[in-house]
Scaffold this motif. Structure first.
Motif, mmCIF file in Angstrom:
data_model
loop_
_atom_site.group_PDB
_atom_site.id
_atom_site.type_symbol
_atom_site.label_atom_id
_atom_site.label_comp_id
_atom_site.label_asym_id
_atom_site.label_seq_id
_atom_site.Cartn_x
_atom_site.Cartn_y
_atom_site.Cartn_z
ATOM 1 N N GLY A 54 0.770 -1.224 -0.211
ATOM 2 C CA GLY A 54 0.171 -0.251 -0.034
ATOM 3 C C GLY A 54 0.514 1.110 0.330
ATOM 4 O O GLY A 54 0.308 2.207 -0.135
ATOM 5 N N ALA A 55 2.180 1.189 -0.208
ATOM 6 C CA ALA A 55 2.676 2.647 0.275
ATOM 7 C C ALA A 55 4.554 1.644 -0.460
ATOM 8 O O ALA A 55 5.000 0.655 -0.238
ATOM 9 C CB ALA A 55 3.182 2.913 1.693
ATOM 10 N N LEU A 56 5.135 3.126 -1.591
ATOM 11 C CA LEU A 56 6.483 2.796 -1.440
ATOM 12 C C LEU A 56 7.231 4.260 -0.738
ATOM 13 O O LEU A 56 6.409 5.258 -0.616
ATOM 14 C CB LEU A 56 6.221 3.814 -3.066
ATOM 15 C CG LEU A 56 5.796 2.194 -3.774
ATOM 16 C CD1 LEU A 56 5.196 2.921 -5.533
ATOM 17 C CD2 LEU A 56 5.976 0.821 -3.737
ATOM 18 N N VAL A 57 8.229 4.307 -0.498
ATOM 19 C CA VAL A 57 8.969 4.494 -0.039
ATOM 20 C C VAL A 57 9.510 5.840 -1.434
ATOM 21 O O VAL A 57 10.251 5.045 -2.381
ATOM 22 C CB VAL A 57 10.338 4.257 0.628
ATOM 23 C CG1 VAL A 57 12.060 5.378 0.389
ATOM 24 C CG2 VAL A 57 10.234 3.951 1.710
ATOM 25 N N VAL A 58 9.930 6.847 -1.456
ATOM 26 C CA VAL A 58 10.585 7.451 -2.489
ATOM 27 C C VAL A 58 11.818 8.258 -1.953
ATOM 28 O O VAL A 58 11.922 9.177 -0.662
ATOM 29 C CB VAL A 58 9.290 8.941 -2.424
ATOM 30 C CG1 VAL A 58 9.781 9.986 -3.894
ATOM 31 C CG2 VAL A 58 7.247 8.804 -3.033
ATOM 32 N N SER A 59 12.584 7.202 -2.809
ATOM 33 C CA SER A 59 13.715 7.954 -2.192
ATOM 34 C C SER A 59 14.624 8.187 -3.645
ATOM 35 O O SER A 59 14.621 7.585 -4.586
ATOM 36 C CB SER A 59 14.105 6.441 -1.418
ATOM 37 O OG SER A 59 14.721 5.769 -2.365
ATOM 38 N N ILE A 61 4.615 7.238 -0.661
ATOM 39 C CA ILE A 61 2.955 8.095 -1.809
ATOM 40 C C ILE A 61 2.442 6.079 -0.866
ATOM 41 O O ILE A 61 3.164 5.239 -1.357
ATOM 42 C CB ILE A 61 3.656 7.631 -3.807
ATOM 43 C CG1 ILE A 61 2.274 7.464 -3.578
ATOM 44 C CG2 ILE A 61 4.377 6.491 -3.613
ATOM 45 C CD1 ILE A 61 2.576 8.744 -5.819
ATOM 46 N N THR A 62 1.051 6.486 -1.125
ATOM 47 C CA THR A 62 0.187 5.228 -0.776
ATOM 48 C C THR A 62 -0.596 5.435 -1.520
ATOM 49 O O THR A 62 -0.968 6.163 -2.664
ATOM 50 C CB THR A 62 -0.243 6.182 0.415
ATOM 51 O OG1 THR A 62 -1.001 7.022 0.070
ATOM 52 C CG2 THR A 62 1.190 6.346 1.721
ATOM 53 N N GLU A 63 -1.301 4.588 -1.341
ATOM 54 C CA GLU A 63 -2.782 4.085 -2.025
ATOM 55 C C GLU A 63 -3.430 5.524 -1.521
ATOM 56 O O GLU A 63 -4.219 5.894 -2.741
ATOM 57 C CB GLU A 63 -3.174 2.785 -1.603
ATOM 58 C CG GLU A 63 -2.438 1.820 -1.684
ATOM 59 C CD GLU A 63 -3.016 0.341 -1.015
ATOM 60 O OE1 GLU A 63 -3.294 -0.835 -2.033
ATOM 61 O OE2 GLU A 63 -3.230 0.836 -0.050
ATOM 62 N N ARG A 64 -3.745 5.980 -0.423
ATOM 63 C CA ARG A 64 -4.271 7.002 -0.085
ATOM 64 C C ARG A 64 -4.524 8.301 -1.015
ATOM 65 O O ARG A 64 -5.061 8.601 -1.545
ATOM 66 C CB ARG A 64 -4.578 7.387 1.281
ATOM 67 C CG ARG A 64 -6.117 8.276 1.726
ATOM 68 C CD ARG A 64 -5.740 8.277 3.434
ATOM 69 N NE ARG A 64 -5.537 6.322 4.177
ATOM 70 C CZ ARG A 64 -6.078 6.583 5.400
ATOM 71 N NH1 ARG A 64 -5.258 7.579 5.534
ATOM 72 N NH2 ARG A 64 -6.195 5.259 5.986
ATOM 73 N N ASP A 65 -2.638 8.548 -0.629
ATOM 74 C CA ASP A 65 -2.461 9.972 -2.234
ATOM 75 C C ASP A 65 -2.878 9.755 -3.398
ATOM 76 O O ASP A 65 -3.192 10.252 -3.596
ATOM 77 C CB ASP A 65 -0.569 10.317 -2.288
ATOM 78 C CG ASP A 65 -0.712 9.894 -0.491
ATOM 79 O OD1 ASP A 65 -0.764 10.787 0.120
ATOM 80 O OD2 ASP A 65 0.976 9.761 -0.348
ATOM 81 N N VAL A 66 -2.354 8.301 -3.754
ATOM 82 C CA VAL A 66 -3.407 7.936 -5.687
ATOM 83 C C VAL A 66 -4.381 8.714 -5.511
ATOM 84 O O VAL A 66 -5.621 9.117 -6.626
ATOM 85 C CB VAL A 66 -2.680 6.476 -5.800
ATOM 86 C CG1 VAL A 66 -3.665 6.453 -7.180
ATOM 87 C CG2 VAL A 66 -0.938 6.738 -6.025
#
Length: 147
Positions: free
Chosen positions: A37-42, A51-56
């Motif tokens: 449900g989420a990725l580290v942005v780096s 960035i999470t599912e909720r952000d999308v």
């Protein structure tokens, strides 16, 4: 008390990262592929955001933005609540509950070393409780052996 470092040691998948310049479509595909449900942005090992599912849903779909042209850095959460490998499981639970979040990037110094989800934390807690129950059962039924 269990520390985040121990939870990270039991995770089956490597940390899922994405570059801030990647598209939201790339991020959604990676989350879908990894079933997370989420990725580290780096950029390299340095945390830029999450960035999470909720952000999308909220910042792309509901805003009717094109995920194939929208960059992750435009919609990611950049003010990220993090923890360290030495944070305890109960501290993670409290942070997640208080902040109403489901994912905590784990940062050591300035390096992102992992991410724990509420699922990871609860699974670790359930494993510990099952072990305690097993030990109590063995003790009550005379099967307990001192180490």
């Amino acid at each position: 008390m269990t520390k985040v470092r121990a939870i990270l040691d039991h995770l089956k998948q490597p940390l899922a990262r994405i570059d801030p310049d990647a598209t939201v479509l790339d991020a959604a595909r990676l989350m879908n592929e990894r079933r997370i449900g989420a990725l580290v942005v780096s950029r390299g090992d340095r945390l830029a955001g999450i960035i999470t599912e909720r952000d999308v849903l909220n910042r792309v779909v509901a805003a009717q933005r094109d995920p194939s042209t929208t960059r992750v850095q435009e919609v990611m959460t950049s003010s990220v609540t993090c923890c360290s490998p030495e944070t305890t499981r109960s501290e993670c639970e409290a942070i997640m509950r208080r902040r109403k979040i489901r994912h905590l990037p784990v940062v050591e110094g300035e390096r992102v070393v992992g991410m724990v989800s509420v699922h990871d934390v609860l699974e670790d807690e359930a494993h510990e409780q099952a072990q305690t129950i097993r030990n109590l059962f063995e003790y009550m039924h005379g099967e307990w052996r001192s180490a």
